[in-house]
Design a protein around this motif. Structure first.
Motif, short mmCIF file in Angstrom:
data_model
loop_
_atom_site.label_atom_id
_atom_site.label_comp_id
_atom_site.label_asym_id
_atom_site.label_seq_id
_atom_site.Cartn_x
_atom_site.Cartn_y
_atom_site.Cartn_z
N SER A 1 11.69 -6.90 -5.41
CA SER A 1 10.72 -5.92 -4.91
C SER A 1 9.33 -6.26 -5.44
O SER A 1 9.15 -6.51 -6.63
CB SER A 1 11.11 -4.51 -5.34
OG SER A 1 11.21 -4.40 -6.75
N GLU A 2 8.37 -6.28 -4.53
CA GLU A 2 6.99 -6.62 -4.88
C GLU A 2 6.05 -5.55 -4.34
O GLU A 2 6.11 -5.20 -3.16
CB GLU A 2 6.62 -7.98 -4.28
CG GLU A 2 5.17 -8.38 -4.51
CD GLU A 2 4.79 -9.65 -3.77
OE1 GLU A 2 3.58 -9.91 -3.63
OE2 GLU A 2 5.70 -10.38 -3.33
N ALA A 3 5.19 -5.05 -5.19
CA ALA A 3 4.19 -4.07 -4.79
C ALA A 3 2.83 -4.75 -4.67
O ALA A 3 2.47 -5.59 -5.49
CB ALA A 3 4.10 -2.93 -5.81
N SER A 4 2.09 -4.37 -3.62
CA SER A 4 0.76 -4.92 -3.42
C SER A 4 -0.12 -3.87 -2.77
O SER A 4 0.36 -2.96 -2.10
CB SER A 4 0.83 -6.17 -2.53
OG SER A 4 -0.42 -6.80 -2.43
N GLY A 5 -1.44 -4.00 -3.00
CA GLY A 5 -2.39 -3.06 -2.40
C GLY A 5 -2.91 -2.05 -3.41
O GLY A 5 -2.14 -1.37 -4.08
N ASN B 1 0.81 -1.22 0.00
CA ASN B 1 0.00 0.00 0.00
C ASN B 1 0.84 1.27 0.00
O ASN B 1 0.51 2.24 0.68
CB ASN B 1 -0.95 0.01 1.20
CG ASN B 1 -2.15 -0.89 0.98
OD1 ASN B 1 -2.91 -0.70 0.04
ND2 ASN B 1 -2.30 -1.89 1.85
N MET B 2 1.91 1.27 -0.77
CA MET B 2 2.74 2.47 -0.90
C MET B 2 2.37 3.23 -2.16
O MET B 2 1.91 2.65 -3.15
CB MET B 2 4.23 2.09 -0.94
CG MET B 2 4.77 1.55 0.37
SD MET B 2 6.56 1.35 0.32
CE MET B 2 6.88 0.75 1.99
N SER B 3 2.60 4.53 -2.14
CA SER B 3 2.35 5.36 -3.31
C SER B 3 3.42 5.09 -4.36
O SER B 3 4.49 4.56 -4.04
CB SER B 3 2.39 6.83 -2.93
OG SER B 3 3.71 7.22 -2.57
N PRO B 4 3.17 5.44 -5.62
CA PRO B 4 4.21 5.26 -6.65
C PRO B 4 5.52 5.94 -6.30
O PRO B 4 6.60 5.39 -6.58
CB PRO B 4 3.56 5.87 -7.89
CG PRO B 4 2.09 5.64 -7.70
CD PRO B 4 1.89 5.85 -6.23
N ALA B 5 5.45 7.12 -5.67
CA ALA B 5 6.67 7.82 -5.27
C ALA B 5 7.43 7.04 -4.20
O ALA B 5 8.67 6.92 -4.26
CB ALA B 5 6.34 9.22 -4.77
#
Length: 290
Positions: free
Chosen positions: A241-245, A222-226
């Motif tokens: 690195s994995e983005a989720s949310g 749940n992090m912003s693109p920045a």
């Protein structure tokens, strides 16, 4: 990526359970009362809307378990893009078996094609970036192997299959352990040298702890693109690195542009919309009159 078929040994118990649930204690009362045992017909599995087909082996198995005399000719295999009206497969054989197996076969085929279609939508949304789309453990009970297969049919990749094939330290694990670093140390001490360790963080100040303990992968939740771009800069290739949310086709491009390796979305399996697929009937080869 080559789409490998699931072994029948894995699929058959799932399909048998679904058929037994539908057949109940007395079988198909409607079909057995209306359709003569000798009646045969030719039918077609057809797409009612655009999408990606997945689950044909499962659908075929449903028909053949009910009646092995049903013959199926696949025209558009799993992973194929469909337009509305496209023929997917042709069936011929006993009418009773086709009608009895129809709902179970279409339930599997429509659901799994929906998962593949949803995955393909996200894959297309991040095209041009290195990020790959992956699923999670948020699968429907009993259907995990099938749903993860459908994700692959849609061009995605799979996250861990269960609790036993990798370590994923979530926020509650971190809370119980008293911090990211301590959680990773405990995990590493408790598993074998071939087991990968991933840790979830939701704040950038946790990142140095994760990197300091040499986590194999870091889930940026749940992090912003920045924030994601800053995390990728700090990771600098030392971990996956994995983005989720909040992943949707609309938000995925900006998330992918941050440079993350993976983007995971639970809704691909737990909330994908069914793809509308139907069984179209041609004239029976024999009259249905008794």
């Amino acid at each position: 990526m080559t789409l490998s078929r699931l072994p029948a040994l894995m699929v058959e118990p799932i399909v048998r359970a679904a058929l037994l649930e539908d057949l109940g204690r007395a079988g198909d009362l409607t079909t057995d009362a209306i359709v003569p045992a000798a009646a045969r017909a030719e039918t077609t599995l057809a797409a009612r809307q655009p999408g990606i087909v997945a689950g044909l082996d499962v659908a075929q198995l449903a028909f053949r378990l009910v009646d092995p005399a049903i013959e199926i000719q696949v025209e558009r295999p799993d992973g194929t893009a469909l337009a509305a009206g496209d023929r997917i497969a042709a069936l011929s054989g006993p009418v009773r078996g086709m009608l009895t197996a129809e709902r179970v076969a279409l339930n599997f085929l429509g659901h799994l094609s929906g998962v593949a279609t949803a995955t393909a939508t996200l894959v297309e949304a991040v095209r041009g970036h290195k990020a790959r789309i992956c699923c999670t453990r948020k699968t429907m009970p009993g259907l995990r192997a099938l749903q993860k297969y459908a994700v692959r049919a849609g061009g995605g990749i799979n996250h861990r299959f269960g609790l036993d094939d990798a370590v994923l330290i979530k926020d509650n694990h971190v809370a119980v352990a008293g911090g990211v670093a301590n959680a990773i140390r405990r995990a590493r001490a408790g598993v074998g040298h071939l087991v990968k360790i991933e840790v979830e963080i939701d704040r950038l100040d946790q990142l140095d702890e994760a990197l300091g303990e040499r986590a194999d992968a870091i889930l940026l939740d749940n992090m912003s693109p920045a924030e994601l771009a800053e995390a990728v800069r700090r990771i600098d290739g030392r971990a996956v690195s994995e983005a989720s949310g909040r992943i949707t086709p609309a938000t995925a491009p900006a998330i992918a542009a941050s440079g993350v390796d993976l983007i995971s979305a639970g809704w691909l399996t737990h909330s994908a919309q069914v793809l509308d697929i139907g069984l179209d009937w041609h004239r029976p080869r024999q009259a249905l009159a008794a």
